[in-house]
Write a protein that holds these residues in place. Structure first.
Motif, PDB file in Angstrom:
ATOM      1  N   LEU A 128      36.100  42.941  22.929  1.00 12.57           N
ATOM      2  CA  LEU A 128      36.798  41.771  23.454  1.00 12.57           C
ATOM      3  C   LEU A 128      37.319  42.027  24.868  1.00 12.57           C
ATOM      4  O   LEU A 128      37.205  41.183  25.753  1.00 12.57           O
ATOM      5  CB  LEU A 128      37.964  41.400  22.526  1.00 12.57           C
ATOM      6  N   GLU A 129      37.854  43.233  25.059  1.00  9.80           N
ATOM      7  CA  GLU A 129      38.402  43.560  26.377  1.00  9.80           C
ATOM      8  C   GLU A 129      37.300  43.553  27.441  1.00  9.80           C
ATOM      9  O   GLU A 129      37.476  43.007  28.533  1.00  9.80           O
ATOM     10  CB  GLU A 129      39.061  44.933  26.308  1.00  9.80           C
ATOM     11  N   ARG A 130      36.154  44.143  27.083  1.00  8.79           N
ATOM     12  CA  ARG A 130      35.033  44.180  28.023  1.00  8.79           C
ATOM     13  C   ARG A 130      34.537  42.776  28.338  1.00  8.79           C
ATOM     14  O   ARG A 130      34.313  42.414  29.501  1.00  8.79           O
ATOM     15  CB  ARG A 130      33.895  45.016  27.423  1.00  8.79           C
ATOM     16  N   LEU A 131      34.350  41.960  27.294  1.00  8.91           N
ATOM     17  CA  LEU A 131      33.848  40.598  27.498  1.00  8.91           C
ATOM     18  C   LEU A 131      34.828  39.780  28.340  1.00  8.91           C
ATOM     19  O   LEU A 131      34.421  39.051  29.249  1.00  8.91           O
ATOM     20  CB  LEU A 131      33.648  39.909  26.132  1.00  8.91           C
ATOM     21  N   THR A 132      36.126  39.914  28.051  1.00  7.46           N
ATOM     22  CA  THR A 132      37.130  39.129  28.772  1.00  7.46           C
ATOM     23  C   THR A 132      37.186  39.554  30.234  1.00  7.46           C
ATOM     24  O   THR A 132      37.242  38.711  31.139  1.00  7.46           O
ATOM     25  CB  THR A 132      38.515  39.301  28.108  1.00  7.46           C
ATOM     26  N   GLN A 133      37.152  40.870  30.450  1.00 11.73           N
ATOM     27  CA  GLN A 133      37.186  41.387  31.811  1.00 11.73           C
ATOM     28  C   GLN A 133      35.987  40.864  32.616  1.00 11.73           C
ATOM     29  O   GLN A 133      36.136  40.403  33.749  1.00 11.73           O
ATOM     30  CB  GLN A 133      37.184  42.932  31.759  1.00 11.73           C
ATOM     31  N   ALA A 134      34.809  40.900  31.986  1.00 12.94           N
ATOM     32  CA  ALA A 134      33.598  40.434  32.682  1.00 12.94           C
ATOM     33  C   ALA A 134      33.709  38.944  33.004  1.00 12.94           C
ATOM     34  O   ALA A 134      33.354  38.507  34.099  1.00 12.94           O
ATOM     35  CB  ALA A 134      32.370  40.709  31.821  1.00 12.94           C
ATOM     36  N   ARG A 135      34.231  38.146  32.063  1.00  7.17           N
ATOM     37  CA  ARG A 135      34.365  36.701  32.310  1.00  7.17           C
ATOM     38  C   ARG A 135      35.363  36.435  33.430  1.00  7.17           C
ATOM     39  O   ARG A 135      35.153  35.563  34.271  1.00  7.17           O
ATOM     40  CB  ARG A 135      34.814  35.979  31.035  1.00  7.17           C
ATOM     41  N   ARG A 136      36.450  37.217  33.440  1.00  7.14           N
ATOM     42  CA  ARG A 136      37.441  37.017  34.504  1.00  7.14           C
ATOM     43  C   ARG A 136      36.835  37.311  35.868  1.00  7.14           C
ATOM     44  O   ARG A 136      37.053  36.570  36.822  1.00  7.14           O
ATOM     45  CB  ARG A 136      38.628  37.954  34.305  1.00  7.14           C
ATOM     46  N   GLU A 137      36.058  38.396  35.936  1.00  5.15           N
ATOM     47  CA  GLU A 137      35.452  38.739  37.231  1.00  5.15           C
ATOM     48  C   GLU A 137      34.485  37.653  37.687  1.00  5.15           C
ATOM     49  O   GLU A 137      34.467  37.276  38.854  1.00  5.15           O
ATOM     50  CB  GLU A 137      34.752  40.101  37.149  1.00  5.15           C
ATOM     51  N   GLN A 138      33.692  37.146  36.745  1.00  8.06           N
ATOM     52  CA  GLN A 138      32.779  36.047  37.093  1.00  8.06           C
ATOM     53  C   GLN A 138      33.572  34.847  37.596  1.00  8.06           C
ATOM     54  O   GLN A 138      33.212  34.212  38.588  1.00  8.06           O
ATOM     55  CB  GLN A 138      31.974  35.605  35.857  1.00  8.06           C
ATOM     56  N   ALA A 139      34.654  34.511  36.883  1.00 12.51           N
ATOM     57  CA  ALA A 139      35.437  33.327  37.244  1.00 12.51           C
ATOM     58  C   ALA A 139      36.056  33.493  38.627  1.00 12.51           C
ATOM     59  O   ALA A 139      36.004  32.576  39.450  1.00 12.51           O
ATOM     60  CB  ALA A 139      36.525  33.070  36.197  1.00 12.51           C
ATOM     61  N   VAL A 140      36.602  34.670  38.893  1.00  5.94           N
ATOM     62  CA  VAL A 140      37.235  34.906  40.192  1.00  5.94           C
ATOM     63  C   VAL A 140      36.199  34.764  41.307  1.00  5.94           C
ATOM     64  O   VAL A 140      36.448  34.131  42.340  1.00  5.94           O
ATOM     65  CB  VAL A 140      37.907  36.302  40.212  1.00  5.94           C
ATOM     66  N   GLY A 141      34.999  35.304  41.085  1.00  3.31           N
ATOM     67  CA  GLY A 141      33.925  35.185  42.079  1.00  3.31           C
ATOM     68  C   GLY A 141      33.552  33.727  42.321  1.00  3.31           C
ATOM     69  O   GLY A 141      33.425  33.275  43.461  1.00  3.31           O
ATOM     70  N   LEU A 142      33.393  32.973  41.228  1.00  2.00           N
ATOM     71  CA  LEU A 142      33.038  31.555  41.352  1.00  2.00           C
ATOM     72  C   LEU A 142      34.128  30.772  42.078  1.00  2.00           C
ATOM     73  O   LEU A 142      33.850  29.961  42.957  1.00  2.00           O
ATOM     74  CB  LEU A 142      32.832  30.945  39.958  1.00  2.00           C
ATOM     75  N   ILE A 143      35.385  31.032  41.703  1.00  2.73           N
ATOM     76  CA  ILE A 143      36.501  30.289  42.300  1.00  2.73           C
ATOM     77  C   ILE A 143      36.507  30.509  43.814  1.00  2.73           C
ATOM     78  O   ILE A 143      36.633  29.571  44.597  1.00  2.73           O
ATOM     79  CB  ILE A 143      37.847  30.730  41.670  1.00  2.73           C
TER      80      ILE A 143
END
Ligand SMILES: *Cc1c(COP(=O)(O)O)cnc(C)c1O
Length: 418
Positions: A272-287
């Motif tokens: 869960l931690e890995r998946l959440t971290q990866a999603r956050r990084e994607q989101a920050v990049g997109l934003i």
């Protein structure tokens, strides 16, 4: 073709599931105690789905009260009113604030009354809802607070986990959720009263059968293969799989999770931690890229969100429909999410009154979600942002401002199943 959401299951986890088909014992108990210690809950329970979990929670609450109304956001997953109707209770809607997707709290105060059994603050797309505000409105009036954390396992707000603040919370472990084992859910009982009544309700439920468990493991293995972008076009093109379908239905089963399925959650904390971290990084990049290239787009973001998807508001319904059409041609995983607000669901007509929900209508017309999972590559992000910029640039201002028209795409939307 990118899927709108994806939560991979490591092969070792599938292998565990296969082994447990033959010797599984006490896996559910172990997972329950890990959940309790991680989220600081009093008790936890494992169910066959998020809707089953909500049905159980509502049935348990209804047993201790004569109140019958369940207040939910006017824009949420159709499974939520499905569970309320299945539990024999009344759906009561409160409009949302399009800028947060959370309740409009002034309206919430006017919506609740002495018939309100509970209120469901909902952390849509992993964006934390203001549960503390809801608690301060509900507690003095004896109303229970049930956190719909189906999409926010792993999100935090003010240092507290989503799902751990209300009297009760639940996470979905379904396909396309933060952490997945194909189908399933976790209930967190946070208050002592909730633990007592849920113990009783949970004890009465049957487990899924061995046959169901074996089928679930096969489905999970299939999902794991076909969720990959080189192959996702295949299941996405098979209508009978119902991918991306958002349906109101009450004939779902309410069962306890088996040891077999629970065993595919080995190493869930790290996963869960890995998946959440990866999603956050994607989101920050997109934003960051959207702010630079498509400033007309409103990005909905929050600190410590789990970003199951990145929600954005485009200018109007016309832009939204063109965006989804072009994304699906290019396989970019952009989704329109729920095709209607809850008051527009045909099966609920006559059950929920004739209130107006302009916030929810606006979100139906303008919201799309961008994929944030680990299969999205930097090149995909660039193509998503180019598409966003192009659509707004070529659309003359003032055209297609039909913001509150009812949804004509009700049955045909191909958003993700959430
Ligand atoms: C997915 C979801 C549910 C239901 O969970 P299932 O496991 O699919 O039954 C409930 N509420 C929200 C907000 C959801 O996204």
């Amino acid at each position: 073709m990118l899927p709108p959401t994806a939560a991979q299951v490591p092969p070792i986890a599938l292998w565990q599931g296969i082994c447990r088909l033959f010797d599984g014992k006490h896996v559910v108990e172990r997972f329950q105690s890990e959940i309790v210690s991680e989220f600081g809950a009093r008790r936890s329970y494992l169910l066959s789905s998020g809707k089953a979990a909500l049905t159980v929670i509502l049935s348990a609450l209804a047993r201790t009260s004569t109140r019958r109304k369940v207040v939910i956001p006017a824009y949420t997953c159709f499974s939520v009113p499905s569970a309320i109707v299945k539990a024999g209770l009344e759906v009561s809607l409160c409009d949302i604030n399009p800028a947060t997707l959370d309740f409009d709290h002034t309206l919430l105060e006017q919506t609740i009354d002495d018939q309100t059994l509970c209120v469901l603050p909902t952390h849509l797309f992993g964006m934390p809802a203001a549960v503390d505000t809801v608690m301060s409105i509900c507690k003095p009036r004896g109303i229970a607070v049930v956190e719909d954390a189906a999409q926010s396992m792993g999100a935090r707000s003010n240092g507290k986990w989503s799902g751990s603040v209300g009297d009760v919370g639940f996470f979905s472990l379904g396909r396309g959720k933060n952490l997945s084992c194909g189908h399933g859910a976790v209930i967190l009982a946070n208050s002592p009263d909730a633990a007592t009544i849920l113990d009783g309700e949970y004890g009465k439920l049957a487990e899924e059968s061995w046959f169901d468990a074996a089928r679930s493991i096969m489905e999970l293995a299939g999902t794991n293969v076909f969720i990959r972008p080189p192959l996702y076009w295949l299941p996405a093109g098979l209508p009978f799989l119902g991918l991306g379908e958002t349906r109101f239905y009450t004939d779902f089963s309410v069962r306890r999770m088996t040891d077999v399925l629970a065993s595919t959650l080995v190493g869930w904390r790290q996963r869960l931690e890995r998946l959440t971290q990866a999603r956050r990084e994607q989101a920050v990049g997109l934003i960051r890229q959207i702010r630079d290239t498509a400033p007309e787009v409103t990005v909905l973001s929050a600190e410590d969100a789990a970003y199951l998807r990145l929600p954005i508001l485009v200018r109007d319904r016309r832009v939204k429909e063109r965006l989804i059409a072009q994304s699906s041609e290019r396989g970019l995983g952009i989704s329109g999410c729920y095709p209607a607000a809850i008051h527009q669901i045909p099966q609920l007509q006559g059950l929920i009154g004739n209130g107006r929900y302009p916030g929810a209508d606006e979100v139906v017309n303008r919201l799309v979600t961008l994929p944030t999972h680990g299969f999205v590559r930097p090149g995909d992000q660039i193509r998503i942002c180019e598409l966003l910029r192009g659509l707004h640039a070529h659309e003359p201002i003032g055209v297609g401002m039909e913001m509150s028209s009812p949804s004509p795409i009700y049955q045909t939307s191909r958003g993700p199943r959430t």
